[in-house]
Design a protein around this motif. Structure first.
Motif, PDB file in Angstrom:
ATOM      1  N   MET A   1       0.840  -1.200   0.000  1.00  0.00           N
ATOM      2  CA  MET A   1       0.000   0.000   0.000  1.00  0.00           C
ATOM      3  C   MET A   1       0.873   1.246   0.000  1.00  0.00           C
ATOM      4  N   GLU A   2       0.523   2.197  -0.825  1.00  0.00           N
ATOM      5  CA  GLU A   2       1.312   3.425  -0.924  1.00  0.00           C
ATOM      6  C   GLU A   2       0.884   4.412   0.154  1.00  0.00           C
ATOM      7  N   LEU A   3       1.853   4.852   0.975  1.00  0.00           N
ATOM      8  CA  LEU A   3       1.560   5.747   2.081  1.00  0.00           C
ATOM      9  C   LEU A   3       1.632   7.204   1.634  1.00  0.00           C
ATOM     10  N   LEU A   4       0.939   8.062   2.390  1.00  0.00           N
ATOM     11  CA  LEU A   4       0.954   9.496   2.114  1.00  0.00           C
ATOM     12  C   LEU A   4       1.800  10.209   3.152  1.00  0.00           C
ATOM     13  N   GLN A   5       2.567  11.174   2.694  1.00  0.00           N
ATOM     14  CA  GLN A   5       3.351  12.015   3.594  1.00  0.00           C
ATOM     15  C   GLN A   5       2.689  13.379   3.686  1.00  0.00           C
ATOM     16  N   HIS A   6       2.789  13.981   4.878  1.00  0.00           N
ATOM     17  CA  HIS A   6       2.130  15.262   5.133  1.00  0.00           C
ATOM     18  C   HIS A   6       3.114  16.185   5.846  1.00  0.00           C
ATOM     19  N   TYR A   7       3.351  17.376   5.281  1.00  0.00           N
ATOM     20  CA  TYR A   7       4.280  18.320   5.903  1.00  0.00           C
ATOM     21  C   TYR A   7       4.023  19.728   5.353  1.00  0.00           C
ATOM     22  N   LYS A   8       4.726  20.716   5.897  1.00  0.00           N
ATOM     23  CA  LYS A   8       4.659  22.091   5.425  1.00  0.00           C
ATOM     24  C   LYS A   8       5.864  22.359   4.527  1.00  0.00           C
ATOM     25  N   GLY A   9       5.630  23.080   3.447  1.00  0.00           N
ATOM     26  CA  GLY A   9       6.717  23.396   2.539  1.00  0.00           C
ATOM     27  C   GLY A   9       6.297  24.424   1.508  1.00  0.00           C
ATOM     28  N   ALA A  10       7.172  24.645   0.535  1.00  0.00           N
ATOM     29  CA  ALA A  10       6.918  25.615  -0.533  1.00  0.00           C
ATOM     30  C   ALA A  10       6.657  24.887  -1.843  1.00  0.00           C
ATOM     31  N   VAL A  11       5.721  25.433  -2.635  1.00  0.00           N
ATOM     32  CA  VAL A  11       5.371  24.870  -3.937  1.00  0.00           C
ATOM     33  C   VAL A  11       5.455  25.970  -4.989  1.00  0.00           C
ATOM     34  N   PHE A  12       6.147  25.673  -6.080  1.00  0.00           N
ATOM     35  CA  PHE A  12       6.204  26.561  -7.243  1.00  0.00           C
ATOM     36  C   PHE A  12       5.430  25.894  -8.368  1.00  0.00           C
ATOM     37  N   PHE A  13       4.384  26.558  -8.834  1.00  0.00           N
ATOM     38  CA  PHE A  13       3.606  26.051  -9.968  1.00  0.00           C
ATOM     39  C   PHE A  13       3.908  26.927 -11.174  1.00  0.00           C
ATOM     40  N   VAL A  14       4.299  26.320 -12.288  1.00  0.00           N
ATOM     41  CA  VAL A  14       4.661  27.081 -13.481  1.00  0.00           C
ATOM     42  C   VAL A  14       3.923  26.537 -14.689  1.00  0.00           C
ATOM     43  N   ASP A  15       3.483  27.445 -15.545  1.00  0.00           N
ATOM     44  CA  ASP A  15       2.651  27.085 -16.695  1.00  0.00           C
ATOM     45  C   ASP A  15       3.175  27.794 -17.942  1.00  0.00           C
ATOM     46  N   ILE A  16       3.239  27.076 -19.064  1.00  0.00           N
ATOM     47  CA  ILE A  16       3.617  27.695 -20.333  1.00  0.00           C
ATOM     48  C   ILE A  16       2.392  28.418 -20.894  1.00  0.00           C
ATOM     49  N   LEU A  17       2.537  29.687 -21.159  1.00  0.00           N
ATOM     50  CA  LEU A  17       1.405  30.485 -21.634  1.00  0.00           C
ATOM     51  C   LEU A  17       1.122  30.220 -23.111  1.00  0.00           C
ATOM     52  N   GLY A  18      -0.131  29.882 -23.436  1.00  0.00           N
ATOM     53  CA  GLY A  18      -0.569  29.791 -24.819  1.00  0.00           C
ATOM     54  C   GLY A  18      -0.523  28.433 -25.467  1.00  0.00           C
ATOM     55  N   ILE A  19      -0.024  27.414 -24.766  1.00  0.00           N
ATOM     56  CA  ILE A  19       0.114  26.098 -25.389  1.00  0.00           C
ATOM     57  C   ILE A  19      -1.238  25.502 -25.794  1.00  0.00           C
ATOM     58  N   SER A  20      -2.243  25.656 -24.962  1.00  0.00           N
ATOM     59  CA  SER A  20      -3.567  25.097 -25.289  1.00  0.00           C
ATOM     60  C   SER A  20      -4.117  25.687 -26.580  1.00  0.00           C
ATOM     61  N   ALA A  21      -4.003  27.015 -26.706  1.00  0.00           N
ATOM     62  CA  ALA A  21      -4.467  27.663 -27.940  1.00  0.00           C
ATOM     63  C   ALA A  21      -3.668  27.187 -29.143  1.00  0.00           C
ATOM     64  N   LEU A  22      -2.368  26.977 -28.933  1.00  0.00           N
ATOM     65  CA  LEU A  22      -1.503  26.516 -30.017  1.00  0.00           C
ATOM     66  C   LEU A  22      -1.905  25.119 -30.496  1.00  0.00           C
ATOM     67  N   THR A  23      -1.993  24.167 -29.567  1.00  0.00           N
ATOM     68  CA  THR A  23      -2.262  22.783 -29.954  1.00  0.00           C
ATOM     69  C   THR A  23      -3.705  22.548 -30.381  1.00  0.00           C
ATOM     70  N   ASN A  24      -4.607  23.463 -30.020  1.00  0.00           N
ATOM     71  CA  ASN A  24      -5.989  23.385 -30.501  1.00  0.00           C
ATOM     72  C   ASN A  24      -6.172  24.094 -31.840  1.00  0.00           C
ATOM     73  N   ASN A  25      -5.040  24.496 -32.444  1.00  0.00           N
ATOM     74  CA  ASN A  25      -5.046  25.159 -33.760  1.00  0.00           C
ATOM     75  C   ASN A  25      -5.831  26.470 -33.785  1.00  0.00           C
TER      76      ASN A  25
END
Length: 308
Positions: free
Chosen positions: A1-25
């Protein structure tokens, strides 16, 4: 069984702008727009091949910057990624390096960074780590609340960095400043990664004690980034849509803003150019590096609003 870990920390979320519009033509491109990213071995130039090439470069950069730092964990989800750690300074330094190098490589990204609860699986596997929690949710929400290649943060992040790494916090605290979003006139906290060259955790400059020459050097570095967004053919595809052009212009505008860090210059750009060429980028970068310094006083103090 896969266990879950829980703690406090920092998260950086980064997204490429415009890719959805590009690949949807939804973006009409020409041969030159493709050619700057795709070589002649590709059987047929298309938006999908272009998107795949950009995603491959995005992934390569994530892996490169992750190398050698075992505290960082990364999960890529197509055109976006989560980077997280209990060590806040490691995430901040990664963010700084990533945002600089993304622009240098021709990838326009936007980010959000937050401190808070992290819940993750206890091991890596073929599907990648599973991550959720308050910090994850906040980072993703913050990413969507601005225009251009900004990184918005939650108010806890600089405070917790100060508790965890006091020396690092004191050195770079001026990079964490409020930002008034012109879209909704709400005030958000921002990590102003672009005010200095990419951070190096082993040798983080103390921004409280930099002289005028260093501030000029940092300003030229910021203007070189703006010049790349403005003139490099790598960003042709971004400029072919109304939304993409708006993201580029917003980025160029705040990257080239005047009198930041108390330095005056004549490069307040507010638009992109249509005839993009790497030779133009190189010519302007040379001009920026040779730009004369007419200061009268080397040791003038920072204006109180230099980081706004």
């Amino acid at each position: 069984m896969e266990l879950l870990q829980h703690y406090k920390g920092a998260v950086f979320f980064v997204d490429i702008l415009g890719i959805s519009a590009l690949t949807n033509n939804n973006i009409a491109l020409n041969h030159e727009d493709y050619r700057t990213w795709l070589n002649n071995n590709i059987p047929k130039f298309s938006n999908q091949f272009l998107g795949a090439s950009i995603l491959a470069e995005f992934r390569k950069l994530l892996l490169k910057l992750r190398k050698g730092n075992t505290s960082l964990k990364i999960t890529q989800l197509s055109d976006c990624a989560f980077i997280w750690s209990e060590q806040i300074a490691d995430v901040v330094v990664f963010c700084s390096k990533f945002m600089h190098q993304a622009v240098e490589k021709g990838i326009l990204c936007r980010g959000g960074m937050a401190f808070g609860e992290i819940i993750e699986t206890n091991q890596s596997h073929r599907l990648g780590r599973f991550i959720l929690g308050d910090a994850v949710t906040q980072a993703a929400k913050l990413e969507s609340r601005s225009k251009g290649c900004r990184v918005l943060i939650n108010s806890d992040l600089p405070q917790e960095l100060d508790k965890q790494s006091e020396d690092v916090s004191k050195r770079i605290f001026t990079l964490f400043q409020p930002f008034t979003n012109p879209l909704d006139f709400q005030v958000y906290d921002e990590f102003k990664w672009y005010l200095t060259p990419k951070l190096d955790y082993k040798n983080i400059v103390d921004l409280n004690f930099i002289d005028f020459d260093t501030r000029v050097k940092f300003t030229k570095n910021r203007l070189i980034l703006a010049n790349r967004l403005r003139c490099s053919p790598k960003f042709n595809w971004n400029s072919r849509s109304i939304l993409g052009r708006a993201q580029l212009i917003a980025s160029i505008n705040f990257l080239s803003q005047n009198y930041t860090m108390g330095v005056l210059h004549n490069f307040g750009w507010v638009d992109v150019i249509d005839k993009r060429d790497e030779k133009v980028v190189e010519k302007m970068n040379k001009k920026l590096n040779e730009y004369p310094d007419y200061r009268k006083h080397i040791d003038e103090p920072f204006p109180e609003d230099w980081a706004e």
